[in-house]
Design an enzyme around this catalytic site. Structure first.
Site, mmCIF file in Angstrom:
data_model
loop_
_atom_site.group_PDB
_atom_site.id
_atom_site.type_symbol
_atom_site.label_atom_id
_atom_site.label_comp_id
_atom_site.label_asym_id
_atom_site.label_seq_id
_atom_site.Cartn_x
_atom_site.Cartn_y
_atom_site.Cartn_z
ATOM 1 N N LYS A 1 0.838 -1.214 0.000
ATOM 2 C CA LYS A 1 0.000 0.000 0.000
ATOM 3 C C LYS A 1 0.875 1.266 0.000
ATOM 4 O O LYS A 1 0.663 2.167 -0.804
ATOM 5 C CB LYS A 1 -0.945 0.027 1.223
ATOM 6 C CG LYS A 1 -1.913 -1.145 1.266
ATOM 7 C CD LYS A 1 -2.864 -1.064 2.442
ATOM 8 C CE LYS A 1 -2.189 -1.155 3.792
ATOM 9 N NZ LYS A 1 -1.482 -2.436 4.051
ATOM 10 N N ARG B 1 -9.285 0.775 9.142
ATOM 11 C CA ARG B 1 -8.828 -0.579 9.468
ATOM 12 C C ARG B 1 -9.873 -1.327 10.283
ATOM 13 O O ARG B 1 -9.650 -2.488 10.627
ATOM 14 C CB ARG B 1 -7.548 -0.484 10.291
ATOM 15 C CG ARG B 1 -6.270 -0.777 9.497
ATOM 16 C CD ARG B 1 -5.106 -0.568 10.435
ATOM 17 N NE ARG B 1 -3.922 -1.257 10.072
ATOM 18 C CZ ARG B 1 -2.864 -0.688 9.482
ATOM 19 N NH1 ARG B 1 -2.896 0.582 9.134
ATOM 20 N NH2 ARG B 1 -1.779 -1.377 9.243
ATOM 21 N N ARG C 1 11.276 -5.711 4.699
ATOM 22 C CA ARG C 1 11.080 -4.257 4.538
ATOM 23 C C ARG C 1 12.132 -3.487 5.338
ATOM 24 O O ARG C 1 12.449 -3.818 6.470
ATOM 25 C CB ARG C 1 9.686 -3.870 5.019
ATOM 26 C CG ARG C 1 9.470 -2.346 5.080
ATOM 27 C CD ARG C 1 8.027 -1.959 5.097
ATOM 28 N NE ARG C 1 7.258 -2.585 6.144
ATOM 29 C CZ ARG C 1 5.922 -2.554 6.206
ATOM 30 N NH1 ARG C 1 5.227 -1.934 5.276
ATOM 31 N NH2 ARG C 1 5.265 -3.145 7.197
ATOM 32 N N ARG D 1 11.702 -1.686 10.760
ATOM 33 C CA ARG D 1 10.670 -1.267 11.718
ATOM 34 C C ARG D 1 10.562 -2.297 12.825
ATOM 35 O O ARG D 1 10.585 -3.492 12.543
ATOM 36 C CB ARG D 1 9.316 -1.141 11.003
ATOM 37 C CG ARG D 1 9.067 0.223 10.423
ATOM 38 C CD ARG D 1 7.874 0.263 9.511
ATOM 39 N NE ARG D 1 6.643 -0.295 10.062
ATOM 40 C CZ ARG D 1 5.469 -0.266 9.439
ATOM 41 N NH1 ARG D 1 5.383 0.309 8.248
ATOM 42 N NH2 ARG D 1 4.396 -0.779 9.976
ATOM 43 N N ARG E 1 0.004 -8.990 13.710
ATOM 44 C CA ARG E 1 -0.614 -8.003 12.805
ATOM 45 C C ARG E 1 -1.493 -8.689 11.758
ATOM 46 O O ARG E 1 -2.525 -8.151 11.350
ATOM 47 C CB ARG E 1 0.479 -7.146 12.146
ATOM 48 C CG ARG E 1 1.124 -6.207 13.158
ATOM 49 C CD ARG E 1 2.386 -5.589 12.619
ATOM 50 N NE ARG E 1 2.129 -4.638 11.560
ATOM 51 C CZ ARG E 1 3.069 -4.198 10.723
ATOM 52 N NH1 ARG E 1 4.304 -4.631 10.833
ATOM 53 N NH2 ARG E 1 2.759 -3.316 9.803
HETATM 54 P P1 ADP Z 1 2.191 -1.819 3.231
HETATM 55 O O1 ADP Z 1 2.235 -0.310 3.167
HETATM 56 O O2 ADP Z 1 0.977 -2.397 2.560
HETATM 57 O O3 ADP Z 1 2.388 -2.362 4.609
HETATM 58 P P2 ADP Z 1 4.725 -1.647 1.785
HETATM 59 O O4 ADP Z 1 4.391 -0.793 0.610
HETATM 60 O O5 ADP Z 1 5.553 -1.038 2.854
HETATM 61 O O6 ADP Z 1 3.416 -2.370 2.378
HETATM 62 O O7 ADP Z 1 5.460 -2.964 1.210
HETATM 63 C C1 ADP Z 1 5.958 -3.964 2.101
HETATM 64 C C2 ADP Z 1 7.325 -4.446 1.598
HETATM 65 O O8 ADP Z 1 7.163 -5.166 0.374
HETATM 66 C C3 ADP Z 1 8.309 -3.310 1.311
HETATM 67 O O9 ADP Z 1 9.591 -3.736 1.681
HETATM 68 C C4 ADP Z 1 8.190 -3.116 -0.220
HETATM 69 O O10 ADP Z 1 9.410 -2.632 -0.778
HETATM 70 C C5 ADP Z 1 7.876 -4.531 -0.699
HETATM 71 N N1 ADP Z 1 6.980 -4.562 -1.848
HETATM 72 C C6 ADP Z 1 5.910 -3.739 -2.095
HETATM 73 N N2 ADP Z 1 5.298 -4.095 -3.245
HETATM 74 C C7 ADP Z 1 5.971 -5.173 -3.719
HETATM 75 C C8 ADP Z 1 5.829 -6.022 -4.894
HETATM 76 N N3 ADP Z 1 4.846 -5.800 -5.771
HETATM 77 N N4 ADP Z 1 6.713 -7.026 -5.061
HETATM 78 C C9 ADP Z 1 7.702 -7.242 -4.150
HETATM 79 N N5 ADP Z 1 7.911 -6.499 -3.051
HETATM 80 C C10 ADP Z 1 7.049 -5.475 -2.836
HETATM 81 P P1 AMP Z 2 1.155 0.716 8.943
HETATM 82 O O1 AMP Z 2 2.270 1.698 8.761
HETATM 83 O O2 AMP Z 2 -0.052 1.034 8.109
HETATM 84 O O3 AMP Z 2 1.623 -0.716 8.777
HETATM 85 O O4 AMP Z 2 0.659 0.860 10.460
HETATM 86 C C1 AMP Z 2 1.542 0.577 11.541
HETATM 87 C C2 AMP Z 2 0.742 0.426 12.815
HETATM 88 O O5 AMP Z 2 0.092 1.679 13.147
HETATM 89 C C3 AMP Z 2 -0.383 -0.602 12.806
HETATM 90 O O6 AMP Z 2 0.061 -1.940 13.037
HETATM 91 C C4 AMP Z 2 -1.291 -0.072 13.931
HETATM 92 O O7 AMP Z 2 -0.757 -0.395 15.205
HETATM 93 C C5 AMP Z 2 -1.168 1.448 13.755
HETATM 94 N N1 AMP Z 2 -2.227 1.947 12.828
HETATM 95 C C6 AMP Z 2 -2.052 2.453 11.584
HETATM 96 N N2 AMP Z 2 -3.229 2.791 11.040
HETATM 97 C C7 AMP Z 2 -4.185 2.475 11.952
HETATM 98 C C8 AMP Z 2 -5.597 2.542 11.972
HETATM 99 N N3 AMP Z 2 -6.296 3.007 10.916
HETATM 100 N N4 AMP Z 2 -6.247 2.137 13.091
HETATM 101 C C9 AMP Z 2 -5.581 1.674 14.152
HETATM 102 N N5 AMP Z 2 -4.242 1.548 14.199
HETATM 103 C C10 AMP Z 2 -3.542 1.940 13.107
#
Ligand code: ADP
Ligand code: AMP
Length: 216
Positions: A13, A88, A127, A160, A171
């Site tokens: 995302k 969420r 990541r 992270r 999660r």
């Molecule tokens: P989210 O925001 O949904 O938690 P991220 O955008 O941070 O996910 O992506 C999670 C991890 O996967 C990151 O390390 C990113 O670089 C990698 N990633 C994202 N999209 C892809 C893809 N299409 N193929 C492989 N790796 C990806």
């Molecule tokens: P993310 O960066 O989207 O993976 O979010 C990291 C963490 O932030 C999550 O695991 C939750 O603990 C908190 N968080 C982010 N967005 C929300 C939401 N909409 N509602 C509740 N907790 C959230």
């Protein structure tokens, strides 16, 4: 355009949101990024949110909803927005619908980046993020050019805390119980679009642009 991004943690995302935000000139609002900024600045919101984030749990709805409502009332959201990581829970989704309805607005779409669970562990544990500018990488799929330095600002990239293997499984449980029901919530409202998130990053983006073309 007013878009909500849906998908499990690690679906991509944040990665896609940056490109969508550039392409369609809409602000990228990531609740996770807002919480992390508050944590790094040690604000009362950050101190409260950290208790939940470190355990892989959701920050309470009331706190999160108020934070997002404040953000959506800023000027840059007048022409649209891209929400990443919000809603969420069904309560958050209902609060967003109500907020928009009160302003005679509606979402264009809730875009689900569909990625099966077996991809998620590798994506999340691989990541890496830049603590200074927020850029995001993957050790295998999207590595930085110069070792462990951020391509954008040169800072050392880090993992992270909530991307450790134990927290990732919590999660995913939280996602299945609390967030997955939003897929049906938006489907029933005829707002759901779905893109295959298992492909390469640029291919997923092409799929998203093909879908979003309908809302321009
Ligand atoms: P989210 O925001 O949904 O938690 P991220 O955008 O941070 O996910 O992506 C999670 C991890 O996967 C990151 O390390 C990113 O670089 C990698 N990633 C994202 N999209 C892809 C893809 N299409 N193929 C492989 N790796 C990806
Ligand atoms: P993310 O960066 O989207 O993976 O979010 C990291 C963490 O932030 C999550 O695991 C939750 O603990 C908190 N968080 C982010 N967005 C929300 C939401 N909409 N509602 C509740 N907790 C959230």
């Amino acid at each position: 355009m007013k878009i909500v991004l849906l998908g499990p943690p690690g679906a991509g995302k944040g990665t896609q949101a940056k490109s969508i935000s550039n392409r369609y000139s809409i602000p990228h609002i990531s609740t996770g990024d807002i919480f992390r900024k508050n944590i790094s600045e040690n604000t009362p919101l950050g101190i409260e949110a950290k208790k939940y984030i470190d355990k892989g749990q959701l920050v309470p709805d009331e706190v999160t909803i108020n934070m997002v409502k404040d953000r959506l009332q800023e000027d840059d959201c007048k022409s649209g927005f891209l929400l990443d990581g919000f809603p969420r829970t069904v309560i958050q989704a209902e609060a967003l619908q109500e907020f928009l309805l009160e302003r005679d607005k509606n979402l264009d779409t809730a875009l689900l980046i569909e990625v099966p669970t077996e991809f998620i562990l590798e994506r999340m544990t691989g990541r890496r993020v830049c603590p200074s500018c927020g850029a995001s990488y993957h050790i295998k799929y999207n590595p930085p050019i110069h070792g462990d330095k951020c391509d954008v600002c040169g800072s050392d990239i880090i993992q992270r805390k909530d991307d450790s293997e134990e927290t990732v499984s919590e999660r995913l449980d939280v996602y299945k119980k609390q967030t997955q029901p939003l897929i049906d919530f938006y489907k029933e409202k005829n707002l759901l679009s779905v893109v295959d998130g298992t492909k390469a990053i640029n291919e997923v983006f092409e799929g998203i642009c093909a879908l979003l073309g309908d809302f321009e």
